[in-house]
Design an enzyme around this catalytic site. Structure first.
Site, mmCIF file in Angstrom:
data_model
loop_
_atom_site.group_PDB
_atom_site.id
_atom_site.type_symbol
_atom_site.label_atom_id
_atom_site.label_comp_id
_atom_site.label_asym_id
_atom_site.label_seq_id
_atom_site.Cartn_x
_atom_site.Cartn_y
_atom_site.Cartn_z
ATOM 1 N N GLU A 266 0.889 -1.175 0.000
ATOM 2 C CA GLU A 266 0.000 0.000 0.000
ATOM 3 C C GLU A 266 0.920 1.215 0.000
ATOM 4 O O GLU A 266 1.533 1.525 1.026
ATOM 5 C CB GLU A 266 -0.882 0.008 1.253
ATOM 6 C CG GLU A 266 -1.722 -1.236 1.458
ATOM 7 C CD GLU A 266 -2.722 -1.489 0.360
ATOM 8 O OE1 GLU A 266 -3.204 -0.514 -0.240
ATOM 9 O OE2 GLU A 266 -2.990 -2.660 0.070
ATOM 10 N N GLU A 399 5.221 12.961 -4.918
ATOM 11 C CA GLU A 399 4.465 13.059 -3.672
ATOM 12 C C GLU A 399 5.240 13.927 -2.681
ATOM 13 O O GLU A 399 6.379 13.615 -2.339
ATOM 14 C CB GLU A 399 4.270 11.649 -3.095
ATOM 15 C CG GLU A 399 3.356 11.613 -1.906
ATOM 16 C CD GLU A 399 3.203 10.200 -1.331
ATOM 17 O OE1 GLU A 399 4.169 9.415 -1.391
ATOM 18 O OE2 GLU A 399 2.113 9.905 -0.820
HETATM 19 P P1 NAD Z 1 8.721 4.776 4.364
HETATM 20 O O1 NAD Z 1 8.606 3.932 3.163
HETATM 21 O O2 NAD Z 1 9.915 5.620 4.522
HETATM 22 O O3 NAD Z 1 8.635 3.907 5.692
HETATM 23 C C1 NAD Z 1 7.553 3.035 5.942
HETATM 24 C C2 NAD Z 1 8.013 1.940 6.864
HETATM 25 O O4 NAD Z 1 9.037 1.198 6.210
HETATM 26 C C3 NAD Z 1 8.610 2.410 8.195
HETATM 27 O O5 NAD Z 1 8.206 1.528 9.219
HETATM 28 C C4 NAD Z 1 10.108 2.276 7.953
HETATM 29 O O6 NAD Z 1 10.835 2.048 9.141
HETATM 30 C C5 NAD Z 1 10.144 1.049 7.065
HETATM 31 N N1 NAD Z 1 11.359 0.932 6.239
HETATM 32 C C6 NAD Z 1 12.201 1.914 5.821
HETATM 33 N N2 NAD Z 1 13.217 1.396 5.102
HETATM 34 C C7 NAD Z 1 13.012 0.054 5.056
HETATM 35 C C8 NAD Z 1 13.703 -1.025 4.435
HETATM 36 N N3 NAD Z 1 14.829 -0.841 3.743
HETATM 37 N N4 NAD Z 1 13.178 -2.269 4.558
HETATM 38 C C9 NAD Z 1 12.034 -2.480 5.239
HETATM 39 N N5 NAD Z 1 11.351 -1.503 5.866
HETATM 40 C C10 NAD Z 1 11.829 -0.244 5.775
HETATM 41 O O7 NAD Z 1 7.374 5.623 4.392
HETATM 42 P P2 NAD Z 1 6.959 6.741 5.422
HETATM 43 O O8 NAD Z 1 7.768 7.952 5.139
HETATM 44 O O9 NAD Z 1 6.937 6.179 6.814
HETATM 45 O O10 NAD Z 1 5.421 6.955 5.027
HETATM 46 C C11 NAD Z 1 5.018 7.790 4.013
HETATM 47 C C12 NAD Z 1 4.685 6.999 2.764
HETATM 48 O O11 NAD Z 1 3.685 6.015 3.057
HETATM 49 C C13 NAD Z 1 4.070 7.880 1.706
HETATM 50 O O12 NAD Z 1 4.574 7.509 0.439
HETATM 51 C C14 NAD Z 1 2.587 7.536 1.801
HETATM 52 O O13 NAD Z 1 1.855 7.844 0.652
HETATM 53 C C15 NAD Z 1 2.625 6.072 2.096
HETATM 54 N N6 NAD Z 1 1.360 5.601 2.687
HETATM 55 C C16 NAD Z 1 0.526 4.795 1.920
HETATM 56 C C17 NAD Z 1 -0.704 4.375 2.459
HETATM 57 C C18 NAD Z 1 -1.670 3.523 1.650
HETATM 58 O O14 NAD Z 1 -2.590 2.982 2.237
HETATM 59 N N7 NAD Z 1 -1.500 3.394 0.350
HETATM 60 C C19 NAD Z 1 -1.062 4.737 3.754
HETATM 61 C C20 NAD Z 1 -0.192 5.539 4.479
HETATM 62 C C21 NAD Z 1 1.026 5.954 3.937
#
Ligand code: NAD
Length: 496
Positions: A266, A399
C-alpha cells in the site's frame, strides 16, 4: 483537551515514564539483544518523549519464532471463529476503553490534532469489529460438485504474518493491517515506523489485558534499514504487508520475492480532484482545503493536484487562498489548533525542498507556504501552500506529503481526464460536479484504485481500498477480499 489533572494524560505519562520502553515479543516485554535504543520525539516541540529498542535481525528472528510458536501451539489458529472473535472483541473493548489514553500517546508521537487521533483509535476498533464479523460468516469449508470425486476446498490461516507500518496513521494502519489477519487465525509481527512506535507498543499492553494468547501479537521496534529489512526478508513469514513509500515498497517486494512470500503493498499517491464549473465553489473549496490540511497533508490518498474548470478557476483559487490563510497552525494538543506540525525535521525539509524545486521549475506560488513558527514550541511546522503551472513540474508529479496542492485549469471533460491520468501513481482521485451522470462517467475513467464523487478521503468498511501502478499491489485493504487474502486455500479430493 488535556489539562494537568487529566487522568488520561496521567495514564499515558505513566506508560511513557518507563523509558527506555521495551518491545513486545511472545507476550513479554524485551529490550533489543544488543541493548541499543533510539529516541522518539514530539514533532510539535522537538522534545524527546521516550527511548525505544533499536532492534536488529536477531530480535526480529525472535519475534517471528514467537509468532510461529503461537501459531502452532497456542490454539489460536484452530479456535472456532466465535472463540477467536470473542477474544478479539475483548481487545477492541480494551482499545475503546483506553481511547483517550491511546489518542494522547498518538497525538504526541505523530503530531496529530487530538480529535483526529481519537478518530484514528475509533477507526482501529471499527476495523477490528468489522473483520470479526466477516470471520463469523465466511464459509471455511466448501463441498464441490465434481463428478466422480468427493472434493472440498478449505480456507485456512497462513501462519505468522509481517507488517511494516508508516508514521502518518500509525495506530489506524495497524488496525487496517492486522485485523483481517488476526480474525482469520494468523499470528502477527508488527514493525511500526521509527518516528511513531508508541501507540503500537501500547497495543501490547492491551493485548495482554484482553487475554490474547502470548505470541499472537508481537511488536518489534527499530529503524527501517535494520528491523524493517530483517522482517521483510525473514523466511519464516508466510505473508507480508507493507504500507509506505514506493521506494521502500520495491525493496520489501524484492526481499519477499527471494523467499516467495506473498506481499501486499500500500504505497504513495498523487491524487487529483477534478472540479467542474457546476459545483458550489465555496463548499467545494472548503472540502478540499479541509482535505489538504487534514493531518498536515501527510495523507497517502490526498488530493494534491486540483484540476479546476477554467470558468471558475479564479474564484476557486481566491476562495481557497482565503480559507488556507486563516488555518490556525499550532501545537497538536492545543484545542485552538486546526493544523499541527509535520512528523519530523526531515519531513519539514522535504516539504520546503519541493516548494523550492517547484518554484525553480517555473511554478507560480498562489499561496507561498514555507516554514511556520508557533510561539513557545520549537516543532516542525509548515504553512499551507498552493502552486500552479505546468503539470510536468516536479511539485505536480512527485508526492510531497505536506499541506501543498498544485492547481491547473481545464476546458473540457476529456482534457480533465487526460490531466488526471497523467501520473505514475494510481491511488485515489475525486470528481466534483452537480451532474451525477458526468461525475460517474469521469469517476470510472480515472485510472486508480479509488474514485470518489463529491468527496475526498472516504473509507467505509466493506469497500476495497487499494492502489495500482506506483501506488501498490496485492489486493488492498478494508474489504471481504482482504479477509480472504489472509486465508490460504486447500483442496481435498478423493476419487470415488
Ligand atoms: P517509508 O517507506 O519511509 O517507511 C515506511 C516503513 O518502512 C517504516 O516503518 C520504515 O521504518 C520502514 N522501512 C524503511 N526502510 C526500510 C527497508 N529498507 N526495509 C524495510 N522496511 C523499511 O514511508 P513513510 O515515510 O513512513 O510513510 C510515508 C509513505 O507512506 C508515503 O509515500 C505515503 O503515501 C505512504 N502511505 C501509503 C498508504 C496507503 O494505504 N497506500 C497509507 C499511508 C502511507
Amino acid at each position: 483537551m488535556t489539562t494537568p489533572q487529566d487522568p488520561h494524560q496521567a495514564k499515558a505519562d505513566e506508560f511513557l515514564s518507563h523509558s527506555p520502553l521495551k518491545a513486545f515479543i511472545g507476550g513479554e516485554w524485551v529490550s533489543s539483544l544488543d541493548g541499543k535504543t533510539f529516541t522518539t520525539r514530539d514533532p510539535g516541540t522537538g522534545i524527546p518523549i521516550a527511548d525505544v529498542p533499536a532492534m536488529g535481525a536477531k530480535d526480529v528472528d525472535r519475534a517471528v519464532q514467537a509468532a510461529t510458536r503461537a501459531f502452532r501451539t497456542s490454539g489460536w489458529a484452530e479456535m472456532s471463529a466465535h472463540e477467536r472473535g470473542a477474544l478479539l472483541h475483548r481487545l477492541a473493548d480494551e482499545v475503546e476503553r483506553e481511547k483517550p489514553v491511546l489518542a494522547r500517546i498518538e497525538a504526541r508521537d505523530a503530531g496529530k490534532i487530538l480529535a483526529q487521533a481519537e478518530g484514528d483509535v475509533q477507526n482501529f476498533v471499527d476495523t477490528l469489529r468489522y473483520f470479526i464479523e466477516i470471520s463469523l460468516h465466511v464459509q471455511r469449508r466448501t463441498p464441490l460438485a465434481v463428478r466422480g470425486h468427493e472434493a472440498t476446498t478449505v480456507r485456512l490461516p497462513w501462519g505468522p504474518c509481517g507488517f511494516i507500518i508508516p508514521w502518518n496513521f500509525p495506530f489506524l494502519l495497524v488496525g487496517w493491517n492486522i485485523s483481517p489477519a488476526l480474525a482469520a487465525g494468523n499470528t502477527v509481527v508488527i514493525k511500526p515506523a521509527e518516528d511513531t512506535p508508541l501507540s503500537t507498543l501500547y497495543l501490547g499492553v492491551l493485548a495482554k489485558k484482553a487475554g490474547i494468547p502470548d505470541g499472537v501479537i508481537n511488536v518489534v521496534t527499530g529503524y527501517g534499514e535494520s528491523a524493517g529489512a530483517a522482517l521483510a526478508s525473514h523466511p519464516g513469514l508466510k505473508r507480508m504487508s507493507f504500507t509506505g513509500s514506493p521506494e521502500v515498497g520495491r525493496l520489501v517486494a524484492e526481499s519477499c520475492a527471494r523467499n516467495l512470500t506473498p506481499v501486499k503493498l500500500e504505497l504513495g499517491g498523487k491524487g487529483a480532484a477534478v472540479i467542474f464549473d457546476d459545483v458550489d465553489v465555496n463548499a467545494t473549496a472548503a472540502r478540499l482545503v479541509g482535505a489538504i490540511t487534514f493531518h498536515t497533508g501527510q495523507v497517502c490518498c490526498d488530493a494534491t493536484r486540483w484540476l479546476v474548470h477554467r470558468k471558475i478557476y479564479d474564484r476557486f483559487v481566491s476562495e481557497c487562498v482565503g480559507r488556507l490563510k486563516s488555518v490556525a497552525v499550532g501545537y497538536q494538543l492545543d484545542p485552538a489548533s486546526q493544523m499541527g506540525p509535520v512528523v519530523s525535521a526531515k519531513q519539514r525539509e522535504r516539504v520546503l525542498r519541493y516548494l523550492e524545486a517547484g518554484r525553480a521549475q517555473g511554478a507560480e506560488l498562489l499561496l507561498e507556504g514555507g516554514a511556520a513558527t508557533v510561539a513557545g514550541r520549537d516543532g516542525f511546522y509548515v504553512k499551507p501552500a498552493l502552486m500552479a503551472g505546468s503539470l510536468s513540474n516536479i511539485a505536480a508529479r512527485e508526492e510531497i506529503f505536506g499541506p501543498v496542492a498544485y492547481l491547473a485549469p481545464f476546458d473540457s471533460e476529456s482534457q480533465a481526464l487526460e490531466m488526471a491520468n497523467d501520473t505514475d501513481y494510481g491511488l485515489a482521485n475525486s470528481v466534483w460536479s452537480a451532474d451525477l451522470d458526468r461525475a460517474r462517467r469521469v469517476a470510472e475513467r480515472m485510472v486508480a484504485g479509488n474514485s470518489w464523487i463529491n468527496a475526498h478521503n472516504v473509507f467505509p468498511h466493506g469497500v476495497p481500498y487499494a492502489g495500482i501502478n506506483k501506488s501498490g499491489m496485492g489486493g488492498g485493504v478494508l474489504s471481504h477480499e482482504t479477509f480472504l487474502d489472509y486465508t490460504r486455500g486447500l483442496s481435498i479430493v478423493r476419487p470415488l
